[in-house]
Design a protein around this motif. Structure first.
Motif, PDB file in Angstrom:
ATOM      1  N   UNK A 148       0.974  69.358   2.452  1.00 25.88           N
ATOM      2  CA  UNK A 148       0.117  67.706   2.218  1.00 25.88           C
ATOM      3  C   UNK A 148       0.524  67.367   1.201  1.00 25.88           C
ATOM      4  N   UNK A 149      -1.041  67.828   0.513  1.00 23.52           N
ATOM      5  CA  UNK A 149      -1.405  67.762  -1.127  1.00 23.52           C
ATOM      6  C   UNK A 149       0.289  67.375  -1.982  1.00 23.52           C
ATOM      7  N   UNK A 150       1.097  68.830  -2.295  1.00 28.91           N
ATOM      8  CA  UNK A 150       1.629  68.867  -2.976  1.00 28.91           C
ATOM      9  C   UNK A 150       3.007  67.760  -2.344  1.00 28.91           C
ATOM     10  N   UNK A 151       3.368  67.025  -1.171  1.00 26.77           N
ATOM     11  CA  UNK A 151       4.067  65.911  -0.687  1.00 26.77           C
ATOM     12  C   UNK A 151       3.435  64.839  -1.449  1.00 26.77           C
ATOM     13  N   UNK A 152       2.142  64.409  -1.146  1.00 24.39           N
ATOM     14  CA  UNK A 152       0.867  63.362  -2.320  1.00 24.39           C
ATOM     15  C   UNK A 152       1.523  63.784  -3.842  1.00 24.39           C
ATOM     16  N   UNK A 153       1.472  64.725  -4.275  1.00 22.79           N
ATOM     17  CA  UNK A 153       1.375  64.744  -5.439  1.00 22.79           C
ATOM     18  C   UNK A 153       2.479  64.490  -6.525  1.00 22.79           C
TER      19      UNK A 153
ATOM     20  N   UNK B 201       4.752  62.418  -4.544  1.00 16.27           N
ATOM     21  CA  UNK B 201       5.204  60.773  -4.413  1.00 16.27           C
ATOM     22  C   UNK B 201       4.659  60.533  -5.238  1.00 16.27           C
ATOM     23  N   UNK B 202       3.281  60.717  -5.898  1.00 21.57           N
ATOM     24  CA  UNK B 202       2.474  59.894  -7.078  1.00 21.57           C
ATOM     25  C   UNK B 202       2.186  60.198  -8.072  1.00 21.57           C
ATOM     26  N   UNK B 203       3.824  61.336  -8.493  1.00 22.91           N
ATOM     27  CA  UNK B 203       4.426  61.483  -9.689  1.00 22.91           C
ATOM     28  C   UNK B 203       4.259  61.102 -10.855  1.00 22.91           C
ATOM     29  N   UNK B 204       4.191  59.481 -10.487  1.00 21.85           N
ATOM     30  CA  UNK B 204       4.349  58.240 -12.150  1.00 21.85           C
ATOM     31  C   UNK B 204       3.261  58.419 -12.003  1.00 21.85           C
ATOM     32  N   UNK B 205       2.209  58.714 -11.482  1.00 24.33           N
ATOM     33  CA  UNK B 205       0.880  58.734 -11.323  1.00 24.33           C
ATOM     34  C   UNK B 205      -0.420  60.176 -12.256  1.00 24.33           C
TER      35      UNK B 205
END
Length: 397
Positions: free
Chosen positions: A42-47, A49-53
């Motif tokens: 889940x953490x990798x998925x969120x990272x 998805x929010x890679x630009x941030x």
């Protein structure tokens, strides 16, 4: 002494004693491992998805680890907090700007000669192709036109390419601004940020988390220092090899290699290709081949010796783990993954081992170090100091 036999049709009830001990232990480990794997996924998925941030914030963290000792040194010299952070950021921006300006100015000074020699090498290449393969200039030109005609270089292609390039440039510029913005607040107000993060944990776990993060932050600081050392070795090695081949623009080549070494894979390929192209234009095919051999040798030494051994010993991670972390980071997140894989693995390795060994219970220095190490996020102990006893006449009777 005798176990009652189950009658036909009687429901079966499984008791804990009926499961073998090995199976119970394996099951206990299995569901815990599944829970950990689920959280990591889940953490990798969120990272992603929010890679630009996330990527600019991670860059800001690494820069804060790099500038932390310098800013802390100024604070110990009684430089105000805001002024120390500003000086640190201006020093970083000035150093990078000076290196880029040095490369651009050197290339611009020899641009006319570079264009002239490039045209000469291209004409020599055409003459060699005509002599070797028995082709005329018209046939070679038609082959070149046919090759570029396959790419459908219409006006729409150029417009789409310009839009794509503009979008990429906008993302890079936005990320750079966000990284500098995050760096400023890490240097200026890192203490309060860290106190907020620690406050999210239960009160009984705060000392352990604080001490483990302090040890992890020191490891990330060592990673930043070693990364600069590795980039310096790359620049010196390739620069000396170019100087031995008597190539021009040796200083821009070395500076470009130094800056490119901070970008995994792509930086080394681009800067190495630049050195080979300059050797081909100014010296010919054989020096270009020798330059390519030198670039490959330096990069192999850097990737297979310096990175695993020097960095592995500095950040207390086995060299094999360093190689596997870089490979896994590249597989999961591409170039940013290769950049952040090693510091993340190093941080959590020290973090988990610190908590597992219970070092915070017997390490008073760690308790007094504050949040992460001696860098910009520390300004005193995390645990509250004991209040002095009240005067004797005001003590409760």
């Amino acid at each position: 002494m005798f176990r009652r036999l189950r009658t036909p049709g009687e429901p079966t009830t499984l008791r804990p004693d009926d499961v073998p001990p090995g199976m119970r232990i394996a099951g206990a480990y299995a569901w815990r491992l599944l829970a950990i794997a689920g959280v990591v996924a889940v953490v990798i998925f969120l990272v992603m998805q929010l890679s630009l941030l996330v990527i600019p914030v991670f860059v800001g963290v690494l820069l804060a680890a790099l500038l932390g000792p310098f800013v802390s040194w100024m604070r110990r010299r009684r430089v105000p907090n805001g002024l120390a952070a500003a000086i640190g950021m201006l020093t970083l921006i000035g150093a990078v700007t000076a290196l880029v300006w040095l490369v651009v100015s050197e290339v611009r000074s020899g641009l006319d000669d570079l264009q002239e020699r490039s045209a000469e090498r291209f004409d020599e290449l055409l003459s060699w192709a005509a002599t070797t393969f028995g082709l005329s200039q018209t046939e070679i030109q038609s082959s070149i036109d046919e090759f570029f005609g396959q790419f459908d270089l219409t006006d729409d292609w150029f417009v789409n390419g310009a839009l794509s390039l503009g979008s990429t440039a906008t993302e890079i510029l936005t990320g750079a601004v966000l990284a500098l913005f995050a760096l400023l607040f890490f240097l200026l107000d890192g203490r309060r940020i860290w106190l907020f993060v620690v406050g999210l944990f239960p009160r009984t776990a705060r000392e352990a988390v604080d001490g483990a993060a302090s040890a992890g932050w020191r490891t990330v600081t060592e990673f930043a220092k070693v990364q600069i050392f590795v980039a310096f070795v790359d620049a010196v090695g390739i620069g000396l090899w170019a100087l031995a081949l008597q190539l021009p623009l040796v200083l821009p080549i070395a500076v470009a290699v130094f800056l490119g070494s901070f970008v995994p894979i792509v930086g080394a390929v681009v800067t190495g290709s630049l050195a080979v192209i300059i050797a081909l234009i100014y010296a010919g095919p054989l020096p270009a081949l020798l330059m390519l051999v030198g670039v490959l040798v330096v990069q192999q030494i850097e990737g297979n010796v310096l990175q695993p051994l020097v960095m592995g010993s500095a950040i207390k991670v086995h060299p094999l783990a360093v190689v596997l972390a870089v490979a896994a980071g590249g597989f999961l997140a591409g170039i940013p993954g290769t950049l952040f894989a090693v510091p993340i693995v190093a941080f959590f390795n020290v973090f988990v081992r610190y908590i597992a060994m219970g070092t915070w219970r017997t390490d008073p220095a760690a308790l007094a170090a504050g949040p992460p190490g001696s860098g910009p996020l520390s300004s005193g102990p995390l645990t509250p100091r004991a209040s002095p006893p009240p005067p004797a006449d005001k003590r409760p009777r």
